[in-house]
Scaffold this motif. Structure first.
Motif, PDB file in Angstrom:
ATOM      1  N   HIS A  99       0.966  -1.188  -0.002  1.00 41.22           N
ATOM      2  CA  HIS A  99      -0.022   0.025  -0.101  1.00 41.22           C
ATOM      3  C   HIS A  99       0.857   1.510  -0.146  1.00 41.22           C
ATOM      4  N   ALA A 100       1.936   1.477   0.790  1.00 40.63           N
ATOM      5  CA  ALA A 100       2.781   2.550   0.934  1.00 40.63           C
ATOM      6  C   ALA A 100       3.402   2.587  -0.338  1.00 40.63           C
ATOM      7  N   ILE A 101       3.792   1.399  -1.099  1.00 37.58           N
ATOM      8  CA  ILE A 101       4.413   1.529  -2.660  1.00 37.58           C
ATOM      9  C   ILE A 101       3.568   2.235  -3.487  1.00 37.58           C
ATOM     10  N   ASN A 102       2.186   1.504  -3.468  1.00 36.59           N
ATOM     11  CA  ASN A 102       1.157   2.058  -4.491  1.00 36.59           C
ATOM     12  C   ASN A 102       1.008   3.260  -4.350  1.00 36.59           C
ATOM     13  N   ARG A 103       1.132   4.008  -3.163  1.00 38.82           N
ATOM     14  CA  ARG A 103       1.035   5.490  -2.944  1.00 38.82           C
ATOM     15  C   ARG A 103       1.905   6.531  -3.962  1.00 38.82           C
ATOM     16  N   ILE A 104       3.158   5.882  -4.222  1.00 41.78           N
ATOM     17  CA  ILE A 104       3.962   6.773  -5.248  1.00 41.78           C
ATOM     18  C   ILE A 104       3.322   6.864  -6.571  1.00 41.78           C
ATOM     19  N   ALA A 105       3.596   7.993  -7.108  1.00 44.18           N
ATOM     20  CA  ALA A 105       2.625   8.748  -8.292  1.00 44.18           C
ATOM     21  C   ALA A 105       2.760   7.969  -9.402  1.00 44.18           C
ATOM     22  N   ASP A 106       3.923   6.964  -9.969  1.00 45.97           N
ATOM     23  CA  ASP A 106       3.998   6.422 -11.014  1.00 45.97           C
ATOM     24  C   ASP A 106       3.760   5.008 -10.724  1.00 45.97           C
ATOM     25  N   VAL A 107       3.439   4.463  -9.691  1.00 46.74           N
ATOM     26  CA  VAL A 107       3.389   3.018  -9.355  1.00 46.74           C
ATOM     27  C   VAL A 107       1.891   2.718  -9.831  1.00 46.74           C
ATOM     28  N   VAL A 108       1.570   1.720 -10.255  1.00 42.21           N
ATOM     29  CA  VAL A 108       0.313   0.985 -10.578  1.00 42.21           C
ATOM     30  C   VAL A 108       0.105  -0.143  -9.762  1.00 42.21           C
ATOM     31  N   GLN A 109       1.002  -0.860  -9.251  1.00 41.95           N
ATOM     32  CA  GLN A 109       0.771  -2.122  -8.580  1.00 41.95           C
ATOM     33  C   GLN A 109       2.164  -2.674  -7.972  1.00 41.95           C
ATOM     34  N   SER A 110       2.175  -3.289  -7.045  1.00 43.47           N
ATOM     35  CA  SER A 110       3.394  -3.670  -6.539  1.00 43.47           C
ATOM     36  C   SER A 110       2.979  -5.118  -5.780  1.00 43.47           C
ATOM     37  N   ALA A 111       4.118  -5.875  -5.506  1.00 35.62           N
ATOM     38  CA  ALA A 111       4.048  -7.038  -4.752  1.00 35.62           C
ATOM     39  C   ALA A 111       5.240  -7.102  -3.991  1.00 35.62           C
ATOM     40  N   VAL A 143       7.632  -9.822  -1.841  1.00 31.41           N
ATOM     41  CA  VAL A 143       8.156 -11.101  -1.994  1.00 31.41           C
ATOM     42  C   VAL A 143       9.453 -11.529  -1.310  1.00 31.41           C
ATOM     43  N   GLY A 144       9.626 -12.705  -0.692  1.00 30.92           N
ATOM     44  CA  GLY A 144      10.843 -12.949  -0.179  1.00 30.92           C
ATOM     45  C   GLY A 144      11.677 -13.899  -0.950  1.00 30.92           C
ATOM     46  N   VAL A 145      13.070 -13.713  -0.989  1.00 28.45           N
ATOM     47  CA  VAL A 145      14.101 -14.618  -1.808  1.00 28.45           C
ATOM     48  C   VAL A 145      15.052 -15.053  -0.817  1.00 28.45           C
ATOM     49  N   GLY A 146      15.536 -16.270  -0.883  1.00 27.33           N
ATOM     50  CA  GLY A 146      16.701 -16.740  -0.001  1.00 27.33           C
ATOM     51  C   GLY A 146      16.109 -18.060   0.976  1.00 27.33           C
ATOM     52  N   PRO A 147      16.991 -18.203   2.037  1.00 20.64           N
ATOM     53  CA  PRO A 147      16.500 -19.438   2.857  1.00 20.64           C
ATOM     54  C   PRO A 147      15.663 -18.790   3.933  1.00 20.64           C
ATOM     55  N   ILE A 148      14.498 -19.507   4.518  1.00 21.24           N
ATOM     56  CA  ILE A 148      13.893 -19.301   5.525  1.00 21.24           C
ATOM     57  C   ILE A 148      14.610 -18.529   6.604  1.00 21.24           C
ATOM     58  N   GLY A 149      14.335 -17.594   7.051  1.00 22.32           N
ATOM     59  CA  GLY A 149      14.987 -17.214   8.449  1.00 22.32           C
ATOM     60  C   GLY A 149      16.143 -16.184   7.985  1.00 22.32           C
ATOM     61  N   THR A 150      16.579 -16.184   6.692  1.00 25.65           N
ATOM     62  CA  THR A 150      17.405 -14.819   6.258  1.00 25.65           C
ATOM     63  C   THR A 150      16.880 -14.426   4.918  1.00 25.65           C
ATOM     64  N   GLN A 151      15.660 -14.506   4.599  1.00 20.21           N
ATOM     65  CA  GLN A 151      15.080 -13.992   3.383  1.00 20.21           C
ATOM     66  C   GLN A 151      15.334 -12.568   3.178  1.00 20.21           C
ATOM     67  N   GLN A 152      15.469 -12.100   1.934  1.00 22.97           N
ATOM     68  CA  GLN A 152      15.521 -10.722   1.690  1.00 22.97           C
ATOM     69  C   GLN A 152      14.181 -10.220   1.030  1.00 22.97           C
ATOM     70  N   VAL A 153      13.838  -8.922   1.249  1.00 22.22           N
ATOM     71  CA  VAL A 153      12.808  -8.363   0.883  1.00 22.22           C
ATOM     72  C   VAL A 153      13.002  -7.922  -0.729  1.00 22.22           C
ATOM     73  N   VAL A 154      12.079  -8.118  -1.487  1.00 16.75           N
ATOM     74  CA  VAL A 154      12.158  -7.629  -2.935  1.00 16.75           C
ATOM     75  C   VAL A 154      10.741  -7.176  -3.236  1.00 16.75           C
ATOM     76  N   ALA A 155      10.967  -6.080  -3.934  1.00 17.16           N
ATOM     77  CA  ALA A 155       9.633  -5.210  -4.365  1.00 17.16           C
ATOM     78  C   ALA A 155       9.757  -5.362  -5.714  1.00 17.16           C
ATOM     79  N   VAL A 156       8.456  -6.084  -6.093  1.00 15.87           N
ATOM     80  CA  VAL A 156       8.292  -5.996  -7.822  1.00 15.87           C
ATOM     81  C   VAL A 156       7.180  -5.012  -8.265  1.00 15.87           C
ATOM     82  N   ILE A 157       7.349  -4.194  -9.024  1.00 15.33           N
ATOM     83  CA  ILE A 157       6.456  -3.079  -9.188  1.00 15.33           C
ATOM     84  C   ILE A 157       5.974  -3.005 -10.640  1.00 15.33           C
ATOM     85  N   VAL A 158       4.616  -2.502 -10.954  1.00 14.50           N
ATOM     86  CA  VAL A 158       4.288  -2.253 -12.489  1.00 14.50           C
ATOM     87  C   VAL A 158       4.130  -0.711 -12.448  1.00 14.50           C
TER      88      VAL A 158
END
Length: 856
Positions: free
Chosen positions: A759-771, A773-788
């Motif tokens: 929701h915070a990302i979707n409030r950026i003017a040029d962002v239509v949609q976002s997701a 997700v986490g990548v990497g092993p459980i417990g040390t996953q990194q946060v990744v933002a995928v945007i349209v």
């Protein structure tokens, strides 16, 4: 000619993955056929066990198949896994041992091992008939039966498995089974997913040379393909003996992708053991204990056989689902309208609907439908669907509801799982049913020419059945505790699940919705979400589905909605967020008269995914007199909570989506998450505690169809439903949803939920949609933002620095490892709103590891 070489029993070689050498034992048994035998068994050696699992493999496997059960058995359960004589690492006697002999062999083994307490048999493949034969001779010891991909009978309406018939071809059997390891390796090749090489080598370990594979061919030869076979009478006796197991708990675990023991054999076992719990592992194949770790399922089943049943919500009898239709049997008010591109095309009154329901219910009974039979409805929302639904219910059938948005593959999975006795469909659906071999006697919604009827396999039409039913007695009505429906989920979070409801539960759901929204007989409903349209006749109100592609809600236009509203002078509108978003986007096309028609809507409902306030706000700008509400719930229970647009605004911003206060009659608890994002098993209503949302209500589902393990896990605490959603209560008692439990990112700093960040990302003017997700092993996953983004990028790429900085700034303290731009995000087909974060996460992990960009 098979080689005959006597070889003593032996211990498996060291180093086989998952196999503890301490489990191996050699047990000598007397020669019941004049030839002694030394067995190799795996035995965890629990002394004074409360229970023994007697695990029996099939062909061409060995006791290694059961390593997961041995490794994770509770301290009071003994697990004994056998290698049949002449199989595995047991003695090679040079004898041919048929089914009757192998049952005697197993009895001799259990006597030699002094297994005289309670026993649960666990069996796979040809081990099923052997273990069942032992069980039927030891009923005083038998405490349970667990069977996997096996058979005791060849149904008369189908031929034996093509693979078995092919292997039995003269001149081929010995080459495939003995001279070469083809049969052994072929069995491992059936696994889905393919097991690691070291596991495949372990399965092959006892069968390295032809002189150790003779019994593999003997097993195949011993399958009775005709009644004159020497083993046919023994197998028939085992099959007939299952009638004596009616009081014995049973669990059927199945890999439905099995090319040998298909669901045909599961259905035969279900008929013979109708009390059995069933779990189908979607995607798994013949080698189920290799494909899936079945140990947690088996041990959960052993310790919790009747927990959910004992704690289930009390039945409350209400008005039947068809009572309003019968009450209005002389009412000329319109009940259902079918819309077309140019406006209303067809309408039925409540009087006509009542007559149609009665005659069709009688017609269905006249062709053999019995109470509890399943009827799949592959009919678009509208008059025919309402007629079929309520007639099936009135006749006592269990309706199977499958969303067309699942696609051919998803529908096939659902129908093969539900196994309907009858299938009612439009011609296109019946053609697919014939091509894809969907089960059920086929009934067409319209009259078909003889060639088309032959092509689709349709035996009856609705008009044909109504004519038959007009002069036939109507069957006795089902009761409130009878099963009513198997409604499949959207498949947005995995394979679609069949949710089972009894009549009283659907009745309670209808009544809860009517009470919550003060729905009266004078209301009229436009349902831009097909399943909700089904409630119209039961509520006694006029209903209509607007002209749209019901499998793609985002195709609904403002004009199509207005025309449907005008057709019935609607006061209620229900639509998914995607549908309402497009309505607002196309509102500029509305004609003055259409805008006037929309002014008559008093209540706007939207659900199916988290509904942003701006979507409701833009929709009420089109329906200016409507109060906007969003009920929170799911296929398993709806409604759970409710909130209006005004209440959303009053709640303000917070973590996730505010879905309001739980509605009357619904209890909600939070099961807090630990640092790895897993529920702790405790529950609370304390504010600001992040956890899984657990629900209890009278209108909650009964369970899941043929998914015993899923049902068991989702029913903890007993009598509750684990929603799979994560969220929290605020200090005002409002429930906030922060995402799905499977979408929680498990970082080294604790769990991170996606919705608030999106929701915070979707409030950026040029962002239509976002997701998120986490990548990497459980417990040390990194946060990744995928945007349209709005520029309509057609290719995926890492976000440019200004946009990446804006995203990181928007999410505050959460560390974003990467920001990736994609042309679009995958969403579910039913609602066009639920983002498929699992798919996006797999794509992001591959891309960030250096793989090809592509699209998620």
């Amino acid at each position: 000619m098979k080689p005959v070489t006597l070889q003593p029993a032996a211990l498996p070689p060291a180093g086989l993955p998952g196999l503890d050498p301490a489990w191996s034992r050699l047990i000598e048994t007397p020669g019941v056929d004049g030839v002694g035998g030394t067995w190799h068994v795996l035995d965890n050696g629990v002394a004074d066990a409360a229970l023994t699992l007697l695990c029996v493999h099939g062909n061409p496997t060995w006791s290694y198949l059961w390593k997961d059960l041995l490794a994770s058995a509770p301290s009071n359960i003994r697990v004994v896994a056998v290698d049949h004589i002449d199989m595995g690492f047991s003695e090679r006697t040079g004898t041919t041992r048929r089914l009757a002999q192998r049952i005697e062999d197993l009895s001799a083994l259990t006597a030699a091992m002094e297994i005289d307490g309670d026993v649960v048999i666990v069996a796979h493949d040809w081990g099923g008939p052997i273990a069942l034969g032992w069980a039927e001779e030891h009923l005083n010891q038998l405490a349970g039966v667990v069977l996997m991909n096996t058979a005791v009978h060849q149904p008369s309406n189908a031929s034996a498995p093509a693979l078995i018939r092919a292997v039995r071809t003269p001149g081929i059997l010995d080459k495939i089974c003995v001279s070469t390891p083809a049969f052994v390796r072929g069995a491992a090749a059936f696994s889905r997913p393919r097991p690691p090489r070291e596991v495949r080598m372990a399965l092959e370990a006892p069968y390295r040379t032809p002189d150790r594979r003779a019994a593999i061919a003997d097993f195949v030869k011993d399958i009775p393909l005709d009644p004159r076979h020497p083993t046919a009478a023994t197998l028939d006796a085992v099959a007939n003996g299952l009638v004596d197991l009616g009081d014995i708990p049973a669990l059927l675990l199945w890999g439905p992708s099995d090319p040998v023991f298909s669901d045909l054999y599961l259905r035969d076992l279900e008929q013979r053991l109708p009390h059995a719990n069933v779990h189908r592992f979607i995607g798994a194949s013949h080698m189920l204990p290799v494909d899936v770790n079945i140990a947690p399922v088996v041990f959960d089943w052993l310790k919790g056989l009747d927990t959910e049943k004992a704690a289930s919500f009390a039945s409350v009898s209400g008005a039947s689902l068809w009572s309003n239709i019968e009450r209005l049997a002389h009412d000329d008010r319109v009940a259902v309208v079918d819309m077309g591109p140019d406006g209303p095309e067809r309408a039925v009154t409540f009087a006509e609907l009542a007559d149609g329901v009665s005659s069709l219910a009688s017609g269905l009974a006249s062709i053999g439908l019995q109470r509890g039979d399943r009827v799949a409805l592959l009919v678009p929302p509208g008059i025919d669907l309402a007629l079929c639904l309520y007639a099936s219910w009135r006749a006592g059938a269990v309706v199977v509801l499958v969303d067309a948005g699942l696609g051919a593959r998803g529908i096939s999975r659902a129908l093969k799982s539900a196994n309907p006795d009858y299938l009612i469909g439009i011609p296109k659906a019946l053609s697919a049913a014939r091509t894809l071999r969907w089960p059920g006697t086929r009934i067409a919604t319209s009259e078909l020419s003889r060639p088309v009827a032959a092509l689709t396999g349709a035996k009856y039409s609705l008009d044909n059945l109504r004519a038959i039913g007009a002069t036939s007695p109507i069957p006795d009505a089902p009761g409130p505790d009878d099963f009513a429906a198997v409604a499949f989920t959207s498949g947005a979070t995995g394979p679609a699940k069949g949710v089972v409801y009894r009549h009283h539960q659907i009745q309670a759901q209808r009544d809860a919705l009517m009470d919550l929204y003060d729905i009266q007989g004078t209301d009229r409903l436009v349902a831009a979400f097909g399943p909700f349209a089904l409630f119209g006749p039961s509520m006694g109100i006029t209903s209509i589905v607007p002209e749209m592609n019901v499998t793609s809600p985002g195709t609904l236009t403002a004009r199509a909605l207005a025309q449907a509203v005008d057709a019935v002078d609607a006061t209620l509108v229900f639509g998914s967020p995607a549908a309402l978003k497009n309505v607002a986007a196309t509102a500029r096309d509305l004609l003055p008269a259409e805008r006037t028609a929309l002014e008559g809507v008093r209540l706007l409902l939207s659900a199916g995914a988290p509904v942003p306030a701006d979507v409701l706000r833009s929709a009420t700008a089109v329906m200016v007199n409507a109060t906007a509400h969003t009920p929170y719930g799911m296929t398993e229970v709806l409604p759970v909570a409710d909130i209006s647009l005004e209440q959303i605004d009053a709640a303000g911003t917070g973590r996730g989506v505010c879905v309001g206060i739980p509605v009357t009659g619904v209890d909600v608890l939070i099961d807090p998450l630990d640092t790895l994002g897993a529920p702790t098993g405790t529950t609370t209503t304390d504010p600001n505690v992040l956890g899984e949302v657990c629900v209890r209500a009278g209108h909650m589902r009964e369970g899941y169809d043929k998914l015993w393990s899923t049902q068991h896990q989702a029913s903890q605490p007993p009598g509750w439903h684990r929603t799979g959603d994560v969220g929290h209560f605020d200090s005002e008692g409002r429930l906030w949803i922060e995402g799905r439990i499977g979408h929680v990112v498990k970082t080294m700093f604790g769990p991170v939920t996606p919705i608030d960040l999106e929701h915070a990302i979707n409030r950026i003017a040029d962002v239509v949609q976002s997701a998120i997700v986490g990548v990497g092993p459980i417990g040390t996953q990194q946060v990744v933002a995928v945007i349209v983004i709005r520029d309509g990028s057609r290719r995926s790429a890492l976000a440019k620095e200004p946009m990446a900085d804006a995203v990181r700034s928007a999410v505050g303290d959460v560390d974003i490892a990467a920001v990736v731009v994609s042309p679009s995000l995958p969403v579910d087909k039913r609602h066009n709103s639920k983002i498929d974060r699992f798919r996006i996460a797999a794509w992001a992990e591959r891309v960030l590891a250096g793989g090809r960009m592509g699209t998620p």
